[in-house]
Write a protein that holds these residues in place. Sequence first.
Motif, short mmCIF file in Angstrom:
data_model
loop_
_atom_site.label_atom_id
_atom_site.label_comp_id
_atom_site.label_asym_id
_atom_site.label_seq_id
_atom_site.Cartn_x
_atom_site.Cartn_y
_atom_site.Cartn_z
N THR A 56 -10.96 -3.09 5.47
CA THR A 56 -10.26 -2.06 6.24
C THR A 56 -11.05 -1.70 7.48
N GLY A 121 -2.69 0.47 10.32
CA GLY A 121 -3.30 1.77 10.55
C GLY A 121 -2.87 2.34 11.88
N ASP A 164 0.86 3.91 7.54
CA ASP A 164 -0.02 4.94 8.10
C ASP A 164 0.66 6.30 8.16
N HIS A 190 -3.19 3.62 4.70
CA HIS A 190 -4.33 3.67 5.61
C HIS A 190 -5.07 5.01 5.50
#
Length: 276
Positions: A56, A121, A164, A190
Amino acid sequence: MDRRSFLKLALTGGMSALAASYPVFIERQLVRINTYKIPVPRLPEAFENFTIVQLTDLHYGFLVSLSFLRNVIRRANAISKDIVVCTGDYVHERDSVRQIDGVWPEMGKLEAPLGAYSVLGNHDHLGNTDRSVYWLNRTGQNLRHGNRCFERGKERLWLVGAGDLWEDHADMDRLMRDIPDDECRIVLAHNPDTADTACKKRTDLFICGHTHGGQVSIPFYGPPVLPVKNRAYSAGLKRSEKGTPVFISRGIGWSIYPVRFNCAPEIAVLKLVRGV
């Protein structure tokens, strides 16, 4: 100034310079592989020790090179696992597809026996949503606003992509409406604040990024800066306001400031075990 005083001053200055440069030039490059045992409510017996590698917050761009990320991806591929999951922020710049087109051919090289699955994200949307979604589809990793079922015998485990919270939050109840209520579901999101949003459907585990662990973690105090509403969501395994397990990786790259102190970047290896 005599020779002894000069050497003492030079040594003090050198040590001070080294200490000041460590967060910028050293720890930021020290990507660790950290293994976590994650108790998951309602985890089917057949999925005991199911292993997930999480990447990530790569933030490809200034001070995070493609060669650096290629090495991260190579190391992730070498880990014994069932699946790879990626929880967003693959680029750093805004209003451009250049970094998106640079990092995703490398992301497409991620390998696992049961596949690689990704969501976006906030930085991926700030870069270019359409181009980011294009690469999700082209690499076959797209779990954004979707789900994937894994079966072992008669038992099943579900992976759900929430996206997100700031840029493309989806109705969680809608995402899970076709999943039987008694079956285990793991959500990729996210931003860990997603775990505290209104949702009637049960989630057994959230896997998140976004915080970078704060990038700086002061001993006995913790991170002074966290880009989340719930400041309990720093890094590692936490519990949501509803009591749901929430795992947050420290991620790979940087945002806001290009430093890491007492918070090294990580490739997270999650070993799922049956728990409450």
